[in-house]
Design a protein around this motif. Structure first.
Motif, PDB file in Angstrom:
ATOM      1  N   TRP A  71      16.710  46.205  -0.757  1.00 57.12           N
ATOM      2  CA  TRP A  71      16.199  45.824  -2.081  1.00 57.12           C
ATOM      3  C   TRP A  71      15.328  44.580  -2.022  1.00 57.12           C
ATOM      4  O   TRP A  71      14.455  44.392  -2.848  1.00 57.12           O
ATOM      5  CB  TRP A  71      17.335  45.595  -3.073  1.00 57.12           C
ATOM      6  N   SER A  72      15.524  43.731  -1.038  1.00 63.01           N
ATOM      7  CA  SER A  72      14.815  42.453  -1.022  1.00 63.01           C
ATOM      8  C   SER A  72      13.555  42.469  -0.169  1.00 63.01           C
ATOM      9  O   SER A  72      12.769  41.527  -0.234  1.00 63.01           O
ATOM     10  CB  SER A  72      15.749  41.358  -0.543  1.00 63.01           C
ATOM     11  N   GLU A  74      10.783  44.180  -0.411  1.00 62.20           N
ATOM     12  CA  GLU A  74       9.553  44.140  -1.186  1.00 62.20           C
ATOM     13  C   GLU A  74       9.503  42.936  -2.133  1.00 62.20           C
ATOM     14  O   GLU A  74       8.479  42.673  -2.738  1.00 62.20           O
ATOM     15  CB  GLU A  74       9.331  45.444  -1.970  1.00 62.20           C
ATOM     16  N   ARG A  75      10.586  42.195  -2.238  1.00 57.69           N
ATOM     17  CA  ARG A  75      10.622  41.025  -3.121  1.00 57.69           C
ATOM     18  C   ARG A  75      10.461  39.723  -2.340  1.00 57.69           C
ATOM     19  O   ARG A  75      10.621  38.648  -2.885  1.00 57.69           O
ATOM     20  CB  ARG A  75      11.925  41.007  -3.897  1.00 57.69           C
ATOM     21  N   ASP A  77       8.409  37.192   0.714  1.00 61.08           N
ATOM     22  CA  ASP A  77       7.132  36.794   1.285  1.00 61.08           C
ATOM     23  C   ASP A  77       7.433  36.025   2.565  1.00 61.08           C
ATOM     24  O   ASP A  77       8.264  35.111   2.566  1.00 61.08           O
ATOM     25  CB  ASP A  77       6.376  35.915   0.283  1.00 61.08           C
ATOM     26  N   LEU A  89      11.958  34.420  -1.389  1.00 64.01           N
ATOM     27  CA  LEU A  89      12.604  35.630  -1.886  1.00 64.01           C
ATOM     28  C   LEU A  89      12.894  35.488  -3.375  1.00 64.01           C
ATOM     29  O   LEU A  89      13.475  34.497  -3.809  1.00 64.01           O
ATOM     30  CB  LEU A  89      13.903  35.862  -1.105  1.00 64.01           C
ATOM     31  N   ARG A  90      12.459  36.473  -4.141  1.00 68.03           N
ATOM     32  CA  ARG A  90      12.723  36.499  -5.585  1.00 68.03           C
ATOM     33  C   ARG A  90      13.933  37.401  -5.834  1.00 68.03           C
ATOM     34  O   ARG A  90      13.911  38.581  -5.488  1.00 68.03           O
ATOM     35  CB  ARG A  90      11.501  37.043  -6.323  1.00 68.03           C
ATOM     36  N   ARG A  92      16.752  39.679  -7.935  1.00 70.07           N
ATOM     37  CA  ARG A  92      16.705  40.599  -9.067  1.00 70.07           C
ATOM     38  C   ARG A  92      17.119  39.841 -10.316  1.00 70.07           C
ATOM     39  O   ARG A  92      18.060  39.053 -10.297  1.00 70.07           O
ATOM     40  CB  ARG A  92      17.662  41.767  -8.850  1.00 70.07           C
ATOM     41  N   PRO A  96      12.216  39.489 -16.214  1.00 70.45           N
ATOM     42  CA  PRO A  96      11.271  39.258 -15.124  1.00 70.45           C
ATOM     43  C   PRO A  96      10.705  37.840 -15.068  1.00 70.45           C
ATOM     44  O   PRO A  96      10.349  37.354 -14.005  1.00 70.45           O
ATOM     45  CB  PRO A  96      10.150  40.265 -15.404  1.00 70.45           C
ATOM     46  N   ALA A  99      12.417  35.534 -12.485  1.00 68.63           N
ATOM     47  CA  ALA A  99      12.288  35.751 -11.044  1.00 68.63           C
ATOM     48  C   ALA A  99      11.563  34.591 -10.373  1.00 68.63           C
ATOM     49  O   ALA A  99      11.979  34.115  -9.314  1.00 68.63           O
ATOM     50  CB  ALA A  99      11.576  37.069 -10.772  1.00 68.63           C
ATOM     51  N   GLU A 103      13.312  31.718  -7.665  1.00 70.77           N
ATOM     52  CA  GLU A 103      12.860  32.058  -6.311  1.00 70.77           C
ATOM     53  C   GLU A 103      13.510  31.144  -5.281  1.00 70.77           C
ATOM     54  O   GLU A 103      13.597  29.929  -5.465  1.00 70.77           O
ATOM     55  CB  GLU A 103      11.341  31.920  -6.238  1.00 70.77           C
TER      56      GLU A 103
END
Length: 114
Positions: A71-72, A74-75, A77, A89-90, A92, A96, A99, A103
């Motif tokens: 889950w993380s 794609e969230r 960088d 990491l943002r 869940r 929104p 987020a 971070e």
């Protein structure tokens, strides 16, 4: 003559219904803080995995992606600068907008260049 107290049969039910939204809000806030803490731990572990990969001559970005749960991925960088690995990491969130505020960021250094 005995005096009886006024009938308060439904008072507790009314108070419970009034307190439920507040209890739900508090539970939601606690859940968001726990998610932010988990993101912080995941980012730190992933940054360490990336630095370890650099020490072993491997791909730091691939190591970071492998250390993050599905889950993380794609969230997150990943930035690699020399022998330093930084992971953002943002978590869940229900809203929104939160987020970015929650971070998590962590960095690990693979030490001086050989």
């Amino acid at each position: 003559m005995s005096r009886r107290a006024p009938d308060c049969g439904g008072q507790a039910s009314v108070e419970l219904v009034g307190a439920l939204p507040l209890a739900a809000l508090v539970a939601l806030a606690i859940g968001q803080l726990l998610a932010a803490g988990a993101a912080r731990e995941l980012a730190a572990n992933a940054a360490e995995a990336g630095a370890t990969a650099l020490l072993q001559g491997g791909d730091a970005r691939a190591a970071v992606r492998g250390a993050l749960p599905g889950w993380s991925r794609e969230r997150g960088d990943v930035r690699v600068s020399g022998r330093r690995v930084e992971v953002r990491l943002r978590p869940r969130t229900v809203l929104p907008v939160l987020a970015g505020l929650l971070e998590a960021s962590a960095a690990a250094d693979a030490g001086p260049a050989p």
